[in-house]
Enzyme design. Sequence first.
Site, mmCIF file in Angstrom:
data_model
loop_
_atom_site.group_PDB
_atom_site.id
_atom_site.type_symbol
_atom_site.label_atom_id
_atom_site.label_comp_id
_atom_site.label_asym_id
_atom_site.label_seq_id
_atom_site.Cartn_x
_atom_site.Cartn_y
_atom_site.Cartn_z
ATOM 1 C CE1 TYR A 198 20.969 -41.306 -101.346
ATOM 2 C CE2 TYR A 198 20.961 -41.848 -103.684
ATOM 3 C CZ TYR A 198 21.641 -41.473 -102.537
ATOM 4 O OH TYR A 198 22.998 -41.265 -102.593
ATOM 5 C CB VAL A 242 17.554 -56.154 -111.033
ATOM 6 C CG1 VAL A 242 16.178 -55.493 -110.905
ATOM 7 C CG2 VAL A 242 18.036 -56.666 -109.679
ATOM 8 C CG ASP A 260 17.252 -48.518 -112.109
ATOM 9 O OD1 ASP A 260 17.793 -47.451 -111.753
ATOM 10 O OD2 ASP A 260 17.862 -49.600 -112.158
ATOM 11 C CG PHE A 297 33.559 -46.761 -100.444
ATOM 12 C CD1 PHE A 297 34.781 -47.371 -100.686
ATOM 13 C CD2 PHE A 297 32.845 -46.246 -101.522
ATOM 14 C CE1 PHE A 297 35.291 -47.462 -101.985
ATOM 15 C CE2 PHE A 297 33.332 -46.338 -102.818
ATOM 16 C CZ PHE A 297 34.567 -46.943 -103.045
ATOM 17 C CE1 TYR A 305 18.781 -45.231 -101.384
ATOM 18 C CE2 TYR A 305 18.540 -45.524 -103.749
ATOM 19 C CZ TYR A 305 19.326 -45.236 -102.650
ATOM 20 O OH TYR A 305 20.645 -44.941 -102.829
ATOM 21 C CB ILE A 345 25.046 -35.518 -87.794
ATOM 22 C CG1 ILE A 345 24.271 -36.299 -88.861
ATOM 23 C CG2 ILE A 345 26.537 -35.687 -87.993
ATOM 24 C CD1 ILE A 345 24.463 -35.741 -90.268
ATOM 25 C CG ASN A 385 27.369 -46.183 -110.420
ATOM 26 O OD1 ASN A 385 26.664 -46.662 -109.558
ATOM 27 N ND2 ASN A 385 26.866 -45.674 -111.545
ATOM 28 N NE ARG A 433 22.604 -47.374 -112.825
ATOM 29 C CZ ARG A 433 21.443 -47.287 -113.468
ATOM 30 N NH1 ARG A 433 21.421 -46.964 -114.753
ATOM 31 N NH2 ARG A 433 20.314 -47.524 -112.838
#
Length: 398
Positions: free
Chosen positions: A192, A260, A344, A27, A112, A84, A221, A267
Amino acid sequence: MAGAGRLDLDGSPIRPMTICMIGAGGFIGSHLCEKLMAETPHTVLAVDVYSDKIKHLLDPPTAAEGQQARHSWDGRIQFHRLNIKHDSRLEGLIKMSDLTINLAAICTPADYNTRPLDTIYSNFIDALPVVRYCSENNKRLIHFSTCEVYGKTIGSFLPKDHPLRKEPDFYVLKEDASPCIFGAIEKQRWSYACAKQLIERLIYAEGAENGLEFTIVRPFNWIGPRMDFIPGIDGPSEGVPRVLACFSNNLLRREPLKLVDGGQSQRTFVYIKDAIEAVLLMIENPGRANGHIFNVGNPNNEVTVKQLAEIMTQVYSKVSGEPPLEVATIDVSSKEFYGEGYDDSDKRIPDMTIINKQLGWNPKTSLWDLLDSTLTYQHRTYAEAIKRAMAKPVASSG
């Protein structure tokens, strides 16, 4: 030649350079390649296992388009298909380059928990040779990290009604001051962030001890066309992409958007084209970017995930011409959605002082406009394919 005669922020001519871009087919890489080809004289050695998202940059003009349709960037982008993890060609490509940009990562929250070992290996172990090759060969490195290295805010540990929770010092994330606070080891969601933080520390140490010229990018984000995947169309049916692609998938299928734990996390979202402008400034202003960690986000586009769902529902109705569902969202638990071990961060709001001071960069695009651009692309690209997939008869088991 594209970008001939351009000057850096200090008024010096920008010389053409060769850039080894690891993860160029993703992306962010695809948008950065487009920018480099369209506006600069630089050459890109594009390294990835997939090239679908940069195919339009690699393919020669068709016979129908004719020779006069040659790309202005012909000869300035070369694709090298390699992994890689185990390819001896990587060091050679880094040696051939003036700058290496490492975008390679596993960065999907659902992985994760379910693939913590792959997540740690991809984001730390597999990045080690890249750092070593750059350091040993005196090559500059721009390494992409994540805003997740900050973990939880200080304010999240205060009672919910505590007045200090509203003070910026307790939630705004600063590259040179904010602590990195993760959850318990059994919360594998932090695999992560922990791997990303450790590779940051290694890069920083290489700079301090061995003189590695580096820049670390912490994206907040980044949103736009070609991000993530739509399950069952250009990704696995059982896959769970990041929040915006999850919501896009629900909207395209006319399903309620899944929130969720009620969608209360906050965010910020920044448009990919704004963010790529920041990266180009880092590339072409090494004297201002070397040795720095940069937050790249848009604090003006702050919403809860629930608010994001509501705005996306409105924008998609405008884009598609379809009325919103009567029940636009449903609540699901994090355990149900992500599995055991999920945790989170409450807020991710970037401080922009350092990038503004060093590079003079500020984001421009509003949340509504970036969602309009992204969902227009998603609708145009996927809507018909999803309708066909949903219309297929289900095979009988009898």
